[in-house]
Design an enzyme around this catalytic site. Structure first.
Site, PDB file in Angstrom:
ATOM      1  CB  SER A 137       6.550  -3.951  -7.107  1.00  0.00           C
ATOM      2  OG  SER A 137       5.763  -2.815  -7.366  1.00  0.00           O
ATOM      3  CG  LEU A 138       1.099  -2.817  -2.657  1.00  0.00           C
ATOM      4  CD1 LEU A 138       1.548  -1.462  -2.124  1.00  0.00           C
ATOM      5  CD2 LEU A 138      -0.397  -2.790  -2.942  1.00  0.00           C
ATOM      6  CG  ASN A 139       1.635  -7.941  -2.180  1.00  0.00           C
ATOM      7  OD1 ASN A 139       1.193  -7.871  -3.322  1.00  0.00           O
ATOM      8  ND2 ASN A 139       0.853  -7.981  -1.114  1.00  0.00           N
ATOM      9  CG  HIS A 192       0.307   0.872  -5.338  1.00  0.00           C
ATOM     10  ND1 HIS A 192       0.090  -0.043  -6.340  1.00  0.00           N
ATOM     11  CD2 HIS A 192      -0.742   0.746  -4.511  1.00  0.00           C
ATOM     12  CE1 HIS A 192      -1.054  -0.684  -6.117  1.00  0.00           C
ATOM     13  NE2 HIS A 192      -1.572  -0.213  -5.017  1.00  0.00           N
ATOM     14  CE1 TYR A 248      -8.394   0.799  -1.791  1.00  0.00           C
ATOM     15  CE2 TYR A 248     -10.688   1.477  -1.824  1.00  0.00           C
ATOM     16  CZ  TYR A 248      -9.705   0.546  -2.123  1.00  0.00           C
ATOM     17  OH  TYR A 248     -10.038  -0.630  -2.728  1.00  0.00           O
ATOM     18  NE  ARG A 250      -8.488   0.490   5.909  1.00  0.00           N
ATOM     19  CZ  ARG A 250      -8.156  -0.455   5.073  1.00  0.00           C
ATOM     20  NH1 ARG A 250      -7.110  -1.224   5.295  1.00  0.00           N
ATOM     21  NH2 ARG A 250      -8.841  -0.661   3.957  1.00  0.00           N
ATOM     22  CG  HIS A 403     -10.987   2.696  -5.064  1.00  0.00           C
ATOM     23  ND1 HIS A 403     -11.423   1.433  -5.381  1.00  0.00           N
ATOM     24  CD2 HIS A 403      -9.636   2.624  -5.039  1.00  0.00           C
ATOM     25  CE1 HIS A 403     -10.374   0.626  -5.526  1.00  0.00           C
ATOM     26  NE2 HIS A 403      -9.276   1.326  -5.332  1.00  0.00           N
ATOM     27  CG  HIS A 405     -19.388   4.842  -5.117  1.00  0.00           C
ATOM     28  ND1 HIS A 405     -20.183   4.061  -4.311  1.00  0.00           N
ATOM     29  CD2 HIS A 405     -18.295   4.075  -5.405  1.00  0.00           C
ATOM     30  CE1 HIS A 405     -19.602   2.885  -4.106  1.00  0.00           C
ATOM     31  NE2 HIS A 405     -18.457   2.867  -4.751  1.00  0.00           N
ATOM     32  NE  ARG A 428     -12.537  -6.603  -2.617  1.00  0.00           N
ATOM     33  CZ  ARG A 428     -11.303  -6.103  -2.557  1.00  0.00           C
ATOM     34  NH1 ARG A 428     -11.123  -4.819  -2.374  1.00  0.00           N
ATOM     35  NH2 ARG A 428     -10.265  -6.890  -2.696  1.00  0.00           N
TER      36      ARG A 428
END
Lengths: 730, 730
Positions: A137-139, A192, A248, A250, A403, A405, A428
């Site tokens: 649903s985010l998209n 979200h 994140y 950004r 996210h 560390h 990644r």
């Protein structure tokens, strides 16, 4: 406060509906855009370029396929392209009033309006909250945020019937799906949720549904427990820092600034940009300031080629400039080199065309973490505002959720436009199919998040919080003090719960001395009980030049340094016992030499301090990690231990003009001379660079503000300092 | 020819002595400089900057110490600084006519004149020919080249007595020492000899000693066996290529161009720049053209941060522009960003200030090696003239004397402004004391020169010529053909004596297809008898992404690949047997993907073809080498073998805008289909990128020029081509 806002908004409901306002611009701005598109300048250039693109799209067949594919797949990408096309065509209609652009948006929306009501949940739904057009649903919310801009621009060109078809076919059911039918996302205090409320709220303005705006602002039940205002309260610290870090931050910025802009245009009375002491503007400037030479600090799960030119920040800077008229923002916009075809975009383009930009006022700053700004902080110490200036980032933040560390009191260092002491960032390769489909690699958890992948203390080869995010989220470091003056910039923080029964305090000072010496002093105090192996890595970019420690190279074969917690990914290249007073490693990065020096502790009946050289690459048969290197200072200690270190920036290698100066460290000695002081009120670190030049960094044990005075004597001489720290010359 | 020149010069002797000429400028040029220094512009800016520096020197005490130290030591550096000061002060006197500048040169020379006659050979002399001021006579000649420029500028301001003191004290004895007393250097056809003849010849013009000029031009015995003219005949190929490669070509250039300039100003009748079909101008433009994005090709003993902005090439470009008025040279001068305070420097500065520069016409070219230009060649294939263009350097040169590497038919490849398939260059950290005093490291011979450090064939883990320079100097490859057309640029060369009883022929083609495919086809034919292990490494910059070969990683420990000839420096990271038709490796460099593909040979009863991944670092306890990586295709073959490979440039990784396209190789198949041809007149390589798109590269077996026609048929279809090679579509 919540109640007052609710009342205010009820009062406002009647007024905004009558406005002939567009979603993101005033009528005056639209008129200015229409003029500018016909003149010269970078706005006109961008207009022409975008027009050429959409004119090409006009020649092609509409393509609104039945949703079938997951992220990156065919239908996913087509629907993404479509919303960008509709947004852009809307922009062109606003500027040109040419019906063909309105028709493009209309015809595409007709197809969506016909299809959307028939859609079940997306066939590729996974654990994420599913959409209908998209697998999550985010998209779908992103689709709405873009498409509603296109519709807003052209709706005056459509008949009532056409508008009804479109609104009833797609916007109304999609808003219902994203709000009432997805309460868990809509009311979530998470980015979200921000996309969802932004889409629904912006649609509320365009379709004249004040109720949608109200729910977007205060949650489905309008209580203020959910919704945009609560997100503004909780997702940023008072300094505008986003808990997951700049990468994140950004990403999260886009729906915040777009929805806020829509609110500001349509209901300026809400003074949304002034809310919470201008937290939204701070979030934008903080995103800018969490960067070096255009790239974001690579902390937490960061993909390191992201920087200030990302589209989200283009929107942020454009909107912020129009709110504040701060000319420093123009220099950022100029580097971004992207013109937005909006009223705000025009103002920025004109200002840049007129050469109004000034250097952005990058400065040393403490970015408090958490809702209160007191759950640790990211401390940024900058030499000045040159592109090539030194910057020390002292990471005394809290965990940063999923996210984050395991890197409490970690640091990174930049100079000459490059990262010298580095953070690996995320493991990644974004969107690179061959690398685990472009997702986070298994090595992200197994190596990149682990403590050994960072420049901070590792006890007994175990990561902070034993590598458990849920535990890490419960604790945060405390920043003890931060002070900036011309020669000395310093910060200190303490971490208590990274390990059981062990605390550590780290003080980092960036010195730019009047004599031209540049160095960083790093004091890491470990308070422990019993015996432990303490490792302090320094991950550096550059070519190893020299060490004063007798390193035994693993010449014929080399093995992994350990077996767990990230150690299994490091080749042990060389190791040596530190027999000198100082363990030094010099490396060359571009044209500058760097020497890292750690004071050695002599221990009777115990393994001597060691220096290890390691390189990433063990247990990595698919080459998922980049083969970078680090040095590690290691000691097997009992009880407390202090790592006293210096990073010295020195010399110049000039290959073109064939000279090299000061390739050797100028530091002659480094020691903690606190015992020479007549009392226990200060920590004294002495660094000698020449027979006549010794610096002493004095740190008060109990000062708390810059007016507190501390007196002490060394070698019979009396000293007095104000505040927490001072740099003396002996 | 030699005789004619000698006669000509005898004729000229009487004339030049009467000229009121200065060494490097005409009176008109000097007047223009005087005017320009008072105006605005970059010449005036440079004048002011240089003046500030020398004005500071004027306030300091003269320092002409007794020679004591070797290269890099105190007295060595002081004498170097002194000659630069005298040259610059002379320039300022020429421009301002202020006596203080003349006095500075005079007073410093008085000290040299007093000291020089008393000097024995330098105390630090080593195997090199010794000097008196310096440990080697090379530096003494450099001192003379610079200082004589300073003296030339100011001598009109001195009394006859002052001139006699200086000339008799230092110039005359120094010239005697560098010429008559050092015949082995003066008459040597080598760049050390060039410095000596340049210094002596330039002194000849300034002191009005035609005899010195004569000896400089034709050797001590004036026979032409030694001297500048012979150096011009032998040190450059007809295309202006210097046998040791661009790094040393740049170094050698300085005395050539300065002396030639002095000859041209003082005896234009000699037409020195026209000599040997303008070989000196070709040497300058060739030096420029042996670069990519401002840095010289890193072949042979090259320090890879050297590029077109080196001082030698600043002089070269400045002088060449004044001879040729080629505006492309101005774009090089602009990148160099250094203004010379000479008449020629003024012309360049003015031209740049006036914006006259055009793009330098970088082009594909064959730089023949050796006196005849036929001892092999450096073949440079360029896509176009953008900074980011693709360039393939096919190294079919001869050995290149002591600084040459054992790398016959090696190649390097550039794209997007960076070296993608690399040459390691020299193992040396210039002037970095900790790294073997800044000299060539032992690893230069042991690794960097060895064949395995290059992208070419290694047989049985032994380097070409068994690693013996003296053997290598006896042989060279033969270039078979080179052809450039719009889509296809191709060259082929053959090497016969790198190994006993083994020859290899390599054909490399750079293709930029109309459809947008970019690839390099590499055909390496090995003609051998008996069984051999054949290795073909590809040293690449970037991050390994993927391979289709099942690689077995050395995960827990890794070992050196071999024990000799450079193999001992490579860690074997992973190895796999090639079971597919093609062995592919994809990597990512900056924003572009590269896939190297080699056709696999199936062998019965024999070890299968292997793919190895290696990284530099074994047996390197002092980290003297940079930890770069390579892939190696290895086969144990009997008799002849063909390595057929492709390097494909594809896709884009855009981290900022978060998209990735074509990260996978588009190549579907690659094969030698010569057997399908109806006759043996061609080699046919077929590369298929899509069901409807197959390229066939046809190479004629016996063509020799572009007009030769070859006919053949494939699958019943007739083809006809002109020249040596052609790219067809099937």
């Amino acid at each position: 406060m919540k109640l007052a806002n609710t009342l205010l908004s009820v009062f406002l409901l009647s007024s905004f509906a009558c406005s002939a306002q567009h979603l993101l611009e005033t009528p005056e701005q639209i008129e200015a855009m229409q003029m500018a598109a016909k003149s010269d300048g970078s706005f006109a250039d961008e207009f022409e370029a975008r027009k050429a693109k959409i004119d090409l799209a006009l020649t092609q067949k509409l393509n609104v396929p039945l949703p079938a594919d997951a992220g990156g797949g065919y239908t996913h990408e087509v629907h993404k392209r479509n919303y960008a096309t509709m947004r852009d065509a809307g922009r062109l209609y606003l500027i040109t009033n040419e019906q063909k652009y309105a028709n493009l948006v209309r015809d595409m929306l007709f197809e969506y309006a016909e299809m959307y009501p028939t859609l079940p949940l997306h066939p590729q739904q996974k654990e994420q909250s599913p959409g209908k057009l998209f697998w999550q649903s985010l998209n779908e919310a992103v689709w709405l945020v873009y498409t509603i801009q296109g519709y807003d621009a052209v709706k005056d060109a459509l008949t009532t019937e056409e508008r009804n078809t479109i609104e009833n076919g797609v916007f109304i059911p999609m808003v219902r799906y994203l709000s009432e039918e997805s309460p868990q996302t809509f009311d979530k205090i998470h980015n979200h949720g921000t996309w969802a409320v932004a889409g629904v709220g912006m649609a509320g303005y365009v379709l004249d549904k004040p109720e949608w705006v109200e729910k977007s602002l205060y949650g489905l039940d309008k209580s203020g427990k959910g919704g945009f205002m609560r997100q503004l309260d909780e997702l940023f610290s008072p300094q505008g820092y986003y808990n997951e870090g700049p990468y994140y931050q950004r990403y999260a910025l886009m729906p915040f600034v777009l929805f806020a802009k829509a609110i500001d245009v349509n209901e300026p009375e809400r003074k949304i940009f002034e809310y919470r002491d201008e937290v939204l503007l701070k979030a934008i400037t903080t995103t800018i300031e969490l960067s070096y030479n255009g790239l974001f600090f690579g902390i937490n799960d960061a993909i390191k080629d992201k920087g200030i030119d990302t589209l989200e920040l283009v929107h942020g800077v454009t909107i912020a400039y129009n709110k504040t008229a701060e000319k420093g923002l123009l220099s950022i916009a100029k580097k971004q080199n992207q013109v937005l075809l909006t009223g705000d975009g025009l103002a920025v383009a004109n200002a840049i065309d007129d050469g109004l930009e000034v250097v952005y006022p990058f400065d040393s700053k403490v970015f408090g973490d958490g809702i209160s700004g007191k759950e640790g902080a990211l401390v940024v110490l900058r030499e000045n505002q040159d592109t090539a200036h030194q910057t020390l980032v002292f990471k005394a933040t809290s965990q940063g959720l999923g996210h984050g560390h395991f890197d409490k009191l970690h640091w990174i260092f930049y100079n000459q436009g490059e990262e010298v002491v580095y953070d690996y960032g995320a493991a990644r390769f974004l969107n690179v199919e061959a690398k685990y489909g472009g997702h986070y690699l298994p090595e992200n958890n197994a190596y990149a998040k682990q403590t050994i992948a960072h420049n901070t203390l590792v006890v007994d080869e175990i990561s902070h919080f034993n590598g458990k995010t849920s535990v890490g989220n419960q604790y945060h470091p405390d920043v003890l003090f931060t002070e900036f003056d011309e020669e000395l910039q310093i910060s200190s923080a303490r971490m208590e719960n990274a390990y059981d029964n062990l605390a550590f305090t780290r003080t980092q000072a960036l010195v730019n001395s009047k004599e031209g010496f540049v160095f960083l002093i790093d004091i890491l105090d470990v308070e422990a009980e019993g015996e432990h192996q303490l490792d302090v890595p320094v991950h550096f970019n550059g070519q190893f030049i020299d060490s004063n420690v007798g390193l035994q190279g693993q010449t014929q074969s080399q093995s992994a340094l350990g077996s767990n917690n990230g150690y299994q990914y490091l080749w042990l290249q060389a190791k040596g016992e530190v027999e000198q007073d100082l363990a030094r490693v010099t490396w060359l990065k571009d044209n500058t030499f760097y020497t890292h020096t750690t004071v050695a502790k002599k221990q009777n009946n115990r393994k001597p301090q060691e220096l290890l050289m390691v390189r990433i690459g063990a247990n990595d048969p698919n080459f998922n990690l980049i083969a970078k290197q680090a040095l590690i200072n290691r000691i097997h200690s009992s009880g407390n231990h202090q790592f006293l270190s210096m990073l010295e920036v020195h010399g110049e290698y000039n290959g073109s003009r064939e000279f090299t100066i000061n390739s050797k460290s100028q530091l002659q000695s480094l020691e903690n001379i606190s015992h020479l002081s007549s009392n226990k009120t200060v920590t004294l670190v002495k660094a000698t660079f020449a027979p006549e030049l010794s610096f002493v960094l004095a740190i008060a044990s109990s000062a708390s503000d810059e007016n507190t005075e501390t007196e002490f004597s060394v070698e019979g001489k009396e000293y007095e300092m104000k505040g927490n720290a001072h740099l003396f010359r002996l």
